[in-house]
Design a protein around this motif. Sequence first.
Motif, short mmCIF file in Angstrom:
data_model
loop_
_atom_site.label_atom_id
_atom_site.label_comp_id
_atom_site.label_asym_id
_atom_site.label_seq_id
_atom_site.Cartn_x
_atom_site.Cartn_y
_atom_site.Cartn_z
N ASN A 89 -4.69 -45.54 -62.49
CA ASN A 89 -5.61 -46.62 -62.85
C ASN A 89 -6.99 -46.46 -62.22
O ASN A 89 -7.93 -47.16 -62.63
CB ASN A 89 -5.02 -47.97 -62.41
N MET A 90 -7.11 -45.61 -61.20
CA MET A 90 -8.40 -45.43 -60.53
C MET A 90 -8.62 -43.95 -60.24
O MET A 90 -7.77 -43.28 -59.67
CB MET A 90 -8.48 -46.25 -59.25
N GLN A 91 -9.76 -43.44 -60.66
CA GLN A 91 -10.07 -42.03 -60.51
C GLN A 91 -11.48 -41.87 -59.95
O GLN A 91 -12.31 -42.78 -60.03
CB GLN A 91 -9.96 -41.32 -61.86
N MET A 92 -11.77 -40.67 -59.39
CA MET A 92 -13.07 -40.40 -58.81
C MET A 92 -13.81 -39.30 -59.56
O MET A 92 -13.20 -38.35 -60.06
CB MET A 92 -12.93 -39.99 -57.33
N VAL A 93 -15.12 -39.46 -59.63
CA VAL A 93 -16.03 -38.40 -60.06
C VAL A 93 -16.85 -38.03 -58.83
O VAL A 93 -17.52 -38.89 -58.26
CB VAL A 93 -16.95 -38.86 -61.20
N PHE A 94 -16.80 -36.77 -58.44
CA PHE A 94 -17.39 -36.35 -57.17
C PHE A 94 -18.84 -35.89 -57.35
O PHE A 94 -19.29 -35.59 -58.46
CB PHE A 94 -16.57 -35.24 -56.53
N GLN A 95 -19.55 -35.80 -56.23
CA GLN A 95 -20.98 -35.49 -56.24
C GLN A 95 -21.27 -34.08 -56.72
O GLN A 95 -22.11 -33.87 -57.58
CB GLN A 95 -21.58 -35.70 -54.85
N ASP A 96 -20.58 -33.10 -56.16
CA ASP A 96 -20.86 -31.70 -56.47
C ASP A 96 -19.93 -31.24 -57.59
O ASP A 96 -18.73 -31.06 -57.37
CB ASP A 96 -20.64 -30.83 -55.23
N PRO A 97 -20.45 -31.04 -58.79
CA PRO A 97 -19.59 -30.68 -59.92
C PRO A 97 -19.05 -29.26 -59.87
O PRO A 97 -18.24 -28.89 -60.70
CB PRO A 97 -20.51 -30.86 -61.14
#
Length: 322
Positions: A94-102
Amino acid sequence: MTKPLLDVKDLKIHFPQRKGVIKKRTTYVKAVDGISFTLNEGETLGLVGESGCGKSTTGRGITRLVPVTDGEVRYEGTDIASLSKSELREHRKNMQMVFQDPYASLNPRLTVEDILAEPLKAHGVKGKAERRKQIEKMMDVVGLNRKFISRYAHEFSGGQRQRIGIARALILNPKLIIADEPVAALDVSIQAQILNLLKDLQEEFGLTYLFISHDLSVVRHLCNRVAVMYLGRMAEVGNTDKIFENPLHPYTQTLLSAIPVSNPRHEKERIILQGDVPSPVDPPKGCAFVGRCPKAHDRCHSDRPKLQKMGEDHYVACHLYD
Protein backbone atom coordinates in the motif's frame (compact mmCIF):
# COMPACT_ATOMS: atom_id res chain seq x y z
CA MET A 1 -14.87 15.06 3.65
CA THR A 2 -11.36 13.75 3.10
CA LYS A 3 -10.10 11.21 5.61
CA PRO A 4 -6.54 10.85 6.93
CA LEU A 5 -4.63 8.12 5.11
CA LEU A 6 -1.47 8.60 7.19
CA ASP A 7 -1.33 9.91 10.75
CA VAL A 8 2.10 10.51 12.30
CA LYS A 9 2.22 11.31 16.02
CA ASP A 10 5.35 12.28 17.96
CA LEU A 11 7.64 10.33 15.62
CA LYS A 12 11.20 9.91 16.87
CA ILE A 13 14.06 8.26 14.99
CA HIS A 14 17.33 8.27 16.93
CA PHE A 15 20.52 6.57 15.79
CA PRO A 16 23.02 5.36 18.43
CA GLN A 17 26.62 6.54 18.15
CA ARG A 18 29.16 3.92 19.21
CA LYS A 19 32.80 4.47 20.04
CA GLY A 20 35.76 2.48 21.30
CA VAL A 21 36.96 -1.06 20.70
CA ILE A 22 33.79 -2.67 22.04
CA LYS A 23 31.59 -0.13 20.23
CA LYS A 24 29.85 1.04 23.38
CA ARG A 25 26.95 3.38 22.78
CA THR A 26 27.80 6.87 23.93
CA THR A 27 24.94 9.04 22.64
CA TYR A 28 22.21 9.37 20.01
CA VAL A 29 21.83 11.30 16.78
CA LYS A 30 18.29 12.68 16.97
CA ALA A 31 17.52 12.68 13.25
CA VAL A 32 13.76 13.00 13.81
CA ASP A 33 12.80 14.32 17.21
CA GLY A 34 9.06 14.19 17.82
CA ILE A 35 7.16 15.35 14.73
CA SER A 36 3.43 15.05 14.05
CA PHE A 37 1.38 15.52 10.88
CA THR A 38 -1.50 14.00 8.93
CA LEU A 39 -1.73 13.19 5.24
CA ASN A 40 -5.22 13.07 3.76
CA GLU A 41 -6.28 10.68 1.04
CA GLY A 42 -5.68 12.04 -2.45
CA GLU A 43 -3.56 15.04 -1.43
CA THR A 44 0.12 15.90 -1.77
CA LEU A 45 2.01 17.02 1.33
CA GLY A 46 5.37 18.67 0.74
CA LEU A 47 7.99 17.99 3.42
CA VAL A 48 10.64 20.73 3.16
CA GLY A 49 13.72 22.01 4.97
CA GLU A 50 17.49 22.28 4.73
CA SER A 51 19.68 19.28 3.98
CA GLY A 52 20.12 17.22 7.13
CA CYS A 53 16.87 18.32 8.78
CA GLY A 54 15.45 14.77 8.81
CA LYS A 55 13.15 14.80 5.76
CA SER A 56 14.46 11.62 4.11
CA THR A 57 14.76 9.83 7.45
CA THR A 58 11.09 10.63 8.10
CA GLY A 59 10.10 9.01 4.80
CA ARG A 60 12.21 5.94 5.50
CA GLY A 61 10.84 5.68 9.02
CA ILE A 62 7.24 5.75 7.76
CA THR A 63 8.00 2.77 5.49
CA ARG A 64 10.08 1.07 8.24
CA LEU A 65 13.24 1.12 6.10
CA VAL A 66 14.85 2.49 9.26
CA PRO A 67 13.67 1.57 12.77
CA VAL A 68 11.33 3.91 14.62
CA THR A 69 12.53 4.84 18.11
CA ASP A 70 9.20 6.11 19.43
CA GLY A 71 5.85 7.48 18.32
CA GLU A 72 3.05 6.26 16.07
CA VAL A 73 2.80 5.92 12.30
CA ARG A 74 -0.79 4.99 11.50
CA TYR A 75 -1.77 4.01 7.97
CA GLU A 76 -5.56 3.78 7.69
CA GLY A 77 -5.66 3.34 11.46
CA THR A 78 -3.00 0.58 11.63
CA ASP A 79 0.14 1.37 13.60
CA ILE A 80 2.92 0.42 11.19
CA ALA A 81 5.60 0.64 13.90
CA SER A 82 4.03 -2.31 15.75
CA LEU A 83 3.70 -4.70 12.78
CA SER A 84 5.65 -7.96 12.56
CA LYS A 85 7.87 -8.64 9.53
CA SER A 86 5.21 -10.75 7.79
CA GLU A 87 2.49 -8.17 8.50
CA LEU A 88 4.75 -5.37 7.31
CA ARG A 89 5.51 -7.20 4.04
CA GLU A 90 1.78 -7.39 3.29
CA HIS A 91 1.26 -3.77 4.30
CA ARG A 92 4.07 -2.45 2.09
CA LYS A 93 1.98 -3.08 -1.02
CA ASN A 94 0.00 0.00 0.00
CA MET A 95 2.98 2.34 0.39
CA GLN A 96 6.02 2.60 -1.86
CA MET A 97 9.03 4.91 -2.25
CA VAL A 98 10.56 6.75 -5.18
CA PHE A 99 14.18 7.52 -4.35
CA GLN A 100 16.29 10.59 -5.13
CA ASP A 101 19.03 9.02 -7.24
CA PRO A 102 17.45 7.12 -10.15
CA TYR A 103 20.70 5.30 -10.85
CA ALA A 104 21.78 4.23 -7.37
CA SER A 105 18.27 2.94 -6.58
CA LEU A 106 18.27 0.54 -9.56
CA ASN A 107 20.25 -2.70 -9.62
CA PRO A 108 22.74 -2.38 -12.52
CA ARG A 109 22.77 -6.17 -13.00
CA LEU A 110 19.04 -6.39 -13.72
CA THR A 111 17.07 -5.53 -16.84
CA VAL A 112 13.95 -3.35 -16.69
CA GLU A 113 11.84 -6.51 -16.74
CA ASP A 114 13.76 -7.99 -13.79
CA ILE A 115 13.57 -4.72 -11.81
CA LEU A 116 9.81 -4.42 -12.24
CA ALA A 117 9.25 -8.15 -11.69
CA GLU A 118 10.91 -8.12 -8.24
CA PRO A 119 8.01 -6.54 -6.30
CA LEU A 120 5.52 -8.75 -8.17
CA LYS A 121 7.44 -11.89 -7.21
CA ALA A 122 7.80 -10.71 -3.60
CA HIS A 123 4.05 -10.28 -3.31
CA GLY A 124 2.97 -13.53 -4.91
CA VAL A 125 2.18 -12.67 -8.53
CA LYS A 126 2.86 -16.01 -10.17
CA GLY A 127 3.46 -16.82 -13.80
CA LYS A 128 6.02 -15.11 -15.99
CA ALA A 129 3.42 -14.29 -18.64
CA GLU A 130 1.18 -12.49 -16.11
CA ARG A 131 4.13 -10.54 -14.70
CA ARG A 132 5.24 -9.59 -18.22
CA LYS A 133 1.74 -8.33 -18.99
CA GLN A 134 1.68 -6.11 -15.89
CA ILE A 135 5.21 -4.84 -16.55
CA GLU A 136 4.44 -3.83 -20.14
CA LYS A 137 1.24 -2.10 -19.02
CA MET A 138 3.14 -0.12 -16.38
CA MET A 139 5.84 0.86 -18.88
CA ASP A 140 3.07 2.34 -21.03
CA VAL A 141 1.69 4.22 -18.03
CA VAL A 142 5.01 5.95 -17.20
CA GLY A 143 5.92 6.64 -20.83
CA LEU A 144 8.61 4.00 -21.46
CA ASN A 145 8.80 2.16 -24.78
CA ARG A 146 8.08 -1.55 -24.37
CA LYS A 147 11.03 -2.45 -26.59
CA PHE A 148 13.33 -1.22 -23.78
CA ILE A 149 12.20 -4.03 -21.49
CA SER A 150 15.44 -6.01 -21.88
CA ARG A 151 17.78 -3.05 -21.37
CA TYR A 152 19.86 -2.32 -18.26
CA ALA A 153 19.75 0.84 -16.13
CA HIS A 154 23.00 2.30 -17.53
CA GLU A 155 21.46 2.34 -21.02
CA PHE A 156 18.88 4.98 -19.99
CA SER A 157 18.97 8.71 -19.36
CA GLY A 158 18.35 10.12 -15.88
CA GLY A 159 14.72 10.92 -16.65
CA GLN A 160 14.10 7.44 -18.09
CA ARG A 161 15.69 5.83 -15.04
CA GLN A 162 13.40 7.83 -12.76
CA ARG A 163 10.42 6.64 -14.82
CA ILE A 164 11.59 3.08 -14.11
CA GLY A 165 11.72 3.90 -10.40
CA ILE A 166 8.20 5.33 -10.55
CA ALA A 167 6.97 2.26 -12.44
CA ARG A 168 8.49 -0.01 -9.78
CA ALA A 169 6.72 1.96 -7.05
CA LEU A 170 3.35 1.86 -8.84
CA ILE A 171 3.32 -1.73 -10.06
CA LEU A 172 1.75 -3.04 -6.83
CA ASN A 173 -1.03 -0.44 -7.08
CA PRO A 174 -0.26 1.38 -3.80
CA LYS A 175 -2.31 4.22 -2.30
CA LEU A 176 0.63 6.16 -0.84
CA ILE A 177 3.83 7.17 -2.63
CA ILE A 178 6.71 8.67 -0.65
CA ALA A 179 8.77 10.58 -3.20
CA ASP A 180 12.18 11.46 -1.76
CA GLU A 181 13.60 14.34 -3.83
CA PRO A 182 12.52 12.55 -7.05
CA VAL A 183 13.67 15.32 -9.40
CA ALA A 184 16.70 16.71 -7.54
CA ALA A 185 19.22 14.73 -9.62
CA LEU A 186 17.63 15.58 -12.98
CA ASP A 187 18.08 18.41 -15.49
CA VAL A 188 15.52 21.21 -15.22
CA SER A 189 13.78 20.27 -18.49
CA ILE A 190 13.49 16.64 -17.34
CA GLN A 191 12.25 17.74 -13.90
CA ALA A 192 9.18 19.29 -15.51
CA GLN A 193 8.40 16.05 -17.35
CA ILE A 194 8.64 13.95 -14.19
CA LEU A 195 6.56 16.42 -12.13
CA ASN A 196 3.83 16.46 -14.78
CA LEU A 197 3.96 12.65 -14.88
CA LEU A 198 3.48 12.51 -11.08
CA LYS A 199 0.47 14.85 -11.30
CA ASP A 200 -1.08 12.83 -14.13
CA LEU A 201 -0.56 9.56 -12.25
CA GLN A 202 -2.16 11.03 -9.13
CA GLU A 203 -5.29 11.91 -11.08
CA GLU A 204 -5.37 8.56 -12.90
CA PHE A 205 -4.80 6.29 -9.90
CA GLY A 206 -6.03 8.46 -7.00
CA LEU A 207 -2.58 8.48 -5.38
CA THR A 208 -1.54 10.22 -2.19
CA TYR A 209 1.97 11.73 -2.11
CA LEU A 210 4.40 12.62 0.62
CA PHE A 211 6.73 14.76 -1.48
CA ILE A 212 10.11 15.38 0.13
CA SER A 213 12.05 18.28 -1.35
CA HIS A 214 14.25 21.29 -0.69
CA ASP A 215 13.04 23.05 -3.84
CA LEU A 216 10.22 25.31 -2.71
CA SER A 217 9.27 26.30 -6.27
CA VAL A 218 8.58 22.64 -7.07
CA VAL A 219 6.65 22.22 -3.82
CA ARG A 220 4.38 25.16 -4.61
CA HIS A 221 3.68 23.72 -8.06
CA LEU A 222 2.82 20.21 -6.86
CA CYS A 223 1.65 20.25 -3.23
CA ASN A 224 -1.67 20.98 -1.53
CA ARG A 225 -0.09 21.35 1.90
CA VAL A 226 3.42 21.99 3.23
CA ALA A 227 5.25 20.83 6.37
CA VAL A 228 8.46 22.69 7.24
CA MET A 229 11.15 20.82 9.23
CA TYR A 230 14.19 22.11 11.07
CA LEU A 231 16.70 19.93 12.94
CA GLY A 232 14.33 16.97 13.18
CA ARG A 233 11.38 19.02 14.43
CA MET A 234 8.30 20.51 12.81
CA ALA A 235 8.28 24.29 12.49
CA GLU A 236 5.13 25.01 10.46
CA VAL A 237 2.39 23.03 8.71
CA GLY A 238 -0.47 24.21 6.56
CA ASN A 239 -2.11 24.96 3.25
CA THR A 240 0.46 25.72 0.55
CA ASP A 241 -0.99 29.08 -0.49
CA LYS A 242 -1.33 30.26 3.11
CA ILE A 243 2.26 29.36 4.01
CA PHE A 244 3.73 30.92 0.87
CA GLU A 245 1.65 34.10 1.21
CA ASN A 246 1.81 34.45 5.00
CA PRO A 247 4.69 32.44 6.55
CA LEU A 248 4.60 32.70 10.35
CA HIS A 249 7.70 30.91 11.58
CA PRO A 250 10.98 32.88 11.20
CA TYR A 251 12.60 29.81 9.63
CA THR A 252 9.83 29.49 7.03
CA GLN A 253 10.21 33.19 6.26
CA THR A 254 13.93 32.63 5.72
CA LEU A 255 13.38 29.69 3.35
CA LEU A 256 10.85 31.59 1.26
CA SER A 257 13.10 34.62 1.01
CA ALA A 258 15.72 32.43 -0.67
CA ILE A 259 13.48 31.43 -3.61
CA PRO A 260 14.98 32.91 -6.81
CA VAL A 261 12.87 35.46 -8.68
CA SER A 262 12.42 35.05 -12.43
CA ASN A 263 12.49 38.77 -13.18
CA PRO A 264 16.04 40.16 -12.81
CA ARG A 265 14.65 43.68 -12.37
CA HIS A 266 12.62 42.66 -9.36
CA GLU A 267 14.57 43.03 -6.12
CA LYS A 268 13.73 40.73 -3.27
CA GLU A 269 14.67 41.17 0.36
CA ARG A 270 16.58 38.11 1.55
CA ILE A 271 16.94 37.06 5.16
CA ILE A 272 20.54 36.03 5.90
CA LEU A 273 20.88 33.77 8.93
CA GLN A 274 23.82 33.98 11.30
CA GLY A 275 25.48 31.02 12.99
CA ASP A 276 25.47 27.32 12.16
CA VAL A 277 22.89 24.57 12.39
CA PRO A 278 23.16 22.90 15.85
CA SER A 279 24.25 19.28 16.13
CA PRO A 280 21.42 16.69 16.14
CA VAL A 281 23.43 14.89 18.82
CA ASP A 282 22.89 17.77 21.24
CA PRO A 283 19.98 19.93 20.00
CA PRO A 284 18.90 23.04 21.94
CA LYS A 285 16.69 22.47 24.96
CA GLY A 286 14.10 24.98 23.79
CA CYS A 287 13.38 25.91 20.18
CA ALA A 288 15.68 24.16 17.68
CA PHE A 289 16.00 27.43 15.74
CA VAL A 290 16.87 29.61 18.72
CA GLY A 291 20.59 30.02 17.93
CA ARG A 292 19.90 31.48 14.47
CA CYS A 293 16.55 33.20 14.95
CA PRO A 294 16.60 37.03 14.75
CA LYS A 295 13.41 37.19 16.85
CA ALA A 296 14.42 34.84 19.69
CA HIS A 297 13.71 35.80 23.31
CA ASP A 298 14.40 34.23 26.71
CA ARG A 299 11.62 31.63 26.61
CA CYS A 300 12.89 30.27 23.30
CA HIS A 301 16.05 29.05 25.07
CA SER A 302 14.25 27.05 27.75
CA ASP A 303 10.84 25.87 26.46
CA ARG A 304 10.26 23.75 23.38
CA PRO A 305 7.36 25.26 21.38
CA LYS A 306 4.43 23.06 20.37
CA LEU A 307 2.45 23.22 17.14
CA GLN A 308 -0.51 25.51 17.71
CA LYS A 309 -3.39 26.35 15.41
CA MET A 310 -3.23 29.81 13.84
CA GLY A 311 -6.18 29.50 11.49
CA GLU A 312 -7.86 26.95 9.29
CA ASP A 313 -5.24 24.39 8.26
CA HIS A 314 -2.30 26.46 9.50
CA TYR A 315 -0.12 25.44 12.46
CA VAL A 316 3.14 26.89 13.78
CA ALA A 317 5.58 25.94 16.54
CA CYS A 318 6.84 29.33 17.72
CA HIS A 319 6.65 31.26 21.03
CA LEU A 320 6.00 34.48 19.12
CA TYR A 321 2.38 33.40 18.84
CA ASP A 322 1.76 32.12 22.38
